[in-house]
Design a protein around this motif. Structure first.
Motif, PDB file in Angstrom:
ATOM      1  N   MET A  73       0.850  -1.193   0.000  1.00 30.18           N
ATOM      2  CA  MET A  73       0.000   0.000   0.000  1.00 30.18           C
ATOM      3  C   MET A  73       0.884   1.241   0.000  1.00 30.18           C
ATOM      4  O   MET A  73       1.709   1.427   0.901  1.00 30.18           O
ATOM      5  N   THR A  74       0.735   2.074  -1.030  1.00 31.42           N
ATOM      6  CA  THR A  74       1.578   3.267  -1.139  1.00 31.42           C
ATOM      7  C   THR A  74       0.801   4.526  -0.743  1.00 31.42           C
ATOM      8  O   THR A  74      -0.420   4.518  -0.653  1.00 31.42           O
ATOM      9  N   LYS A  75       1.546   5.570  -0.529  1.00 28.02           N
ATOM     10  CA  LYS A  75       1.015   6.915  -0.277  1.00 28.02           C
ATOM     11  C   LYS A  75       0.107   6.985   0.947  1.00 28.02           C
ATOM     12  O   LYS A  75      -0.795   7.822   1.013  1.00 28.02           O
ATOM     13  N   ALA A  76       0.357   6.089   1.903  1.00 29.40           N
ATOM     14  CA  ALA A  76      -0.426   6.113   3.149  1.00 29.40           C
ATOM     15  C   ALA A  76      -0.228   7.454   3.852  1.00 29.40           C
ATOM     16  O   ALA A  76      -1.147   7.972   4.490  1.00 29.40           O
ATOM     17  N   ASP A  77       0.969   8.026   3.707  1.00 27.86           N
ATOM     18  CA  ASP A  77       1.274   9.305   4.370  1.00 27.86           C
ATOM     19  C   ASP A  77       0.380  10.450   3.889  1.00 27.86           C
ATOM     20  O   ASP A  77       0.174  11.427   4.612  1.00 27.86           O
ATOM     21  N   ILE A  78      -0.175  10.317   2.708  1.00 30.60           N
ATOM     22  CA  ILE A  78      -1.020  11.400   2.160  1.00 30.60           C
ATOM     23  C   ILE A  78      -2.329  11.511   2.958  1.00 30.60           C
ATOM     24  O   ILE A  78      -2.974  12.553   2.982  1.00 30.60           O
ATOM     25  N   LEU A  79      -2.699  10.419   3.632  1.00 30.86           N
ATOM     26  CA  LEU A  79      -3.941  10.453   4.423  1.00 30.86           C
ATOM     27  C   LEU A  79      -3.683  10.860   5.878  1.00 30.86           C
ATOM     28  O   LEU A  79      -4.600  10.823   6.714  1.00 30.86           O
ATOM     29  N   ASP A  80      -2.444  11.269   6.177  1.00 33.87           N
ATOM     30  CA  ASP A  80      -2.044  11.550   7.562  1.00 33.87           C
ATOM     31  C   ASP A  80      -2.921  12.539   8.330  1.00 33.87           C
ATOM     32  O   ASP A  80      -3.027  12.439   9.541  1.00 33.87           O
TER      33      ASP A  80
END
Ligand code: GDP
Ligand code: IMO
Ligand code: MG
Length: 420
Positions: free
Chosen positions: A326-333
């Motif tokens: 799962m990528t770009k999880a940090d964008i939902l921070d």
């Protein structure tokens, strides 16, 4: 033994970064389909690079990189990419190989792509206009020219014959474009290509496998853009799924071990076509800006929305996905609340399957809400330190798909990845 990395959504899931990350565990990295419509972003020594045709293993100097027969190759783009990676210290002449069966994209293919899109008016696909569709049409129509043909003394005659056919088609479209400069660049690039390691890709790769080498097959685009199983006709023109690995490299299905599917923690799409969970509101705009969701190849803004588990489940089924990144999880921070589409309401009926023609039926996504983690995870390197709401989000997805999320990518950087 062959493992596969491919996209489970509508492309741009972060394949470039993940292939570059995993490449250290393999001997050969091979692209099996697509062409310069792909834009795979990597960060090497903090420098951003976008690869379109060269496999994403190229920055590992001891690895073999192969452009497989399933790819359609634009020599002009390849040459530019080679110059770009050479400027970063890569000796591509040493470890980049091209299959002789790989089809060539001609300047007229690009013109035909434009003409075809224009003729579709409001129904346009939103193609990257790199000549992909017309080049694959010439492959299945048994007209195309292949990399191996370059070594044939009749190459120019064959080129002229095909160009004349294309000209008739362009005339039918009533489309005129001056391609003189493209053709000059093309023939320069053809000379450049002649100096490459052009190999019989299927023997090449099977010999490596027989020697016990490990192969990583790198997909382009995503499963929902697959020519058979994607949101047809709003798709690309190749087999983007794991089945495409066999025909795109010449390897048998029994040789495939893991199919590593990549999904973003949310969902994006660039170009036209159905996208049930698309957000047309401030949340969608927020994701686009936070995630820098602008096309790596065309710069177009990407459409953004919540993760779609109905489509993901379908993608896991047709690919035989064994593990998920799962990528770009940090964008939902920074979200207080997140949504996950777990069903479609199609004409009043709740469904967990992807309908035949997503563009012809009215799909209302049914969501389940999750508490956001509201924490900066971009520096995390240990799963145990991740916030509980995030683990909850991941576990729900695991259970729904029946496939484990094994890695979470939490930033664009090469090592920003958390193993579970
Ligand atoms: P690909 O076509 O699948 O290789 O993906 P693209 O390179 O077109 O788009 C993915 C974009 O997201 C690139 O700009 C990557 O640098 C970036 N990216 C990849 N993984 C992550 C991540 O986990 N977090 C963030 N913030 N960016 C990421
Ligand atoms: P990567 O490998 C996202 C989309 C185009 C268009 C449709 C058809 O970077 O994930 P084409 O040029 O193939 O005729 O376009 O497919 N598309 C992509 N979308 N990522 C890609 O590649 C794509 N390659 C093609 O936007 O909707
Ligand atoms: Mg991309």
């Amino acid at each position: 033994m062959v493992d596969v990395i491919l996209g489970l959504q509508w492309g741009d899931e972060g394949k470039g970064k993940i292939v570059d990350y995993f490449a250290k565990n393999y001997d050969v990295i091979a692209r099996f389909q697509g062409g310069p419509n792909a834009g795979h972003t990597l960060y090497v020594n903090d420098k951003k690079v976008v690869l379109h045709q060269i496999p994403s293993g190229i920055f590992h100097e001891d690895k073999i990189n192969l452009i497989g027969n399933g790819v359609v190759l634009d020599p002009v783009t390849l040459r530019k990419e080679c110059d770009a990676v050479a400027a970063m210290g890569v000796d591509y002449k040493k470890n980049l190989y091209i299959s002789e069966r790989t089809h060539l994209i001609l300047p007229t293919h690009r013109a035909l792509d434009k003409a075809s899109e224009l003729s579709k008016g409001n129904d346009k696909i939103g193609s990257t206009l790199k000549g992909i569709g017309p080049a694959y049409m010439d492959k299945t129509g048994r007209n195309g020219l292949r990399v191996g043909d370059l070594l044939d003394k009749n190459f120019t005659t064959q080129y002229i014959k095909l160009r004349m056919k294309h000209q008739r088609l362009l005339d039918n479209f009533n489309f005129h474009e001056d391609i003189t400069q493209w053709e000059e660049e093309f023939f320069d690039a053809i000379e450049f290509l002649r100096g490459f390691k052009i190999v019989n890709g299927e023997y090449f790769i099977n010999d490596k496998i027989a020697q016990g080498m490990k192969v990583l097959a790198e997909g382009a685009q995503g499963s929902m853009l697959d020519v058979d199983f994607g949101t047809f006709p709003f798709v690309t023109s190749s087999s983007t799924i794991s089945a495409g690995v066999c025909s795109g490299l010449g390897i048998a299905p029994q040789k495939i071990r893991d199919v590593i599917g990549i999904t973003k923690a949310y969902c994006t799409r660039v170009g036209s076509g159905p996208f049930p969970t698309e957000l047309h509101d401030a949340t969608g705009d927020f994701i686009r800006n936070a995630g820098n969701e602008f096309g790596s190849t065309t710069g177009r803004p990407r459409r953004c929305g919540w993760i779609d588990l109905v489509a993901l489940n379908f993608a896991c089924m047709i690919n035989g996905v064994t593990q998920i990144v799962m990528t770009k999880a940090d964008i939902l921070d920074s979200f207080e609340e997140l949504k996950v589409c777990s069903e479609y309401n199609v004409n009043g009926e709740a469904m967990k399957t992807v309908p035949f023609q997503m563009n012809r039926v009215n799909i209302e996504p049914l969501y389940q809400a999750f508490k956001g983690w509201n924490t900066d995870i971009s520096k995390a390197s240990d799963y145990n330190t991740l916030p509980a709401p995030m683990k909850n989000y991941i576990e729900f997805i695991n259970t729904y798909l029946g496939v484990p999320v094994k890695f979470i990518s939490n930033g664009p950087g090469r090592e920003q990845i958390v193993c579970i």
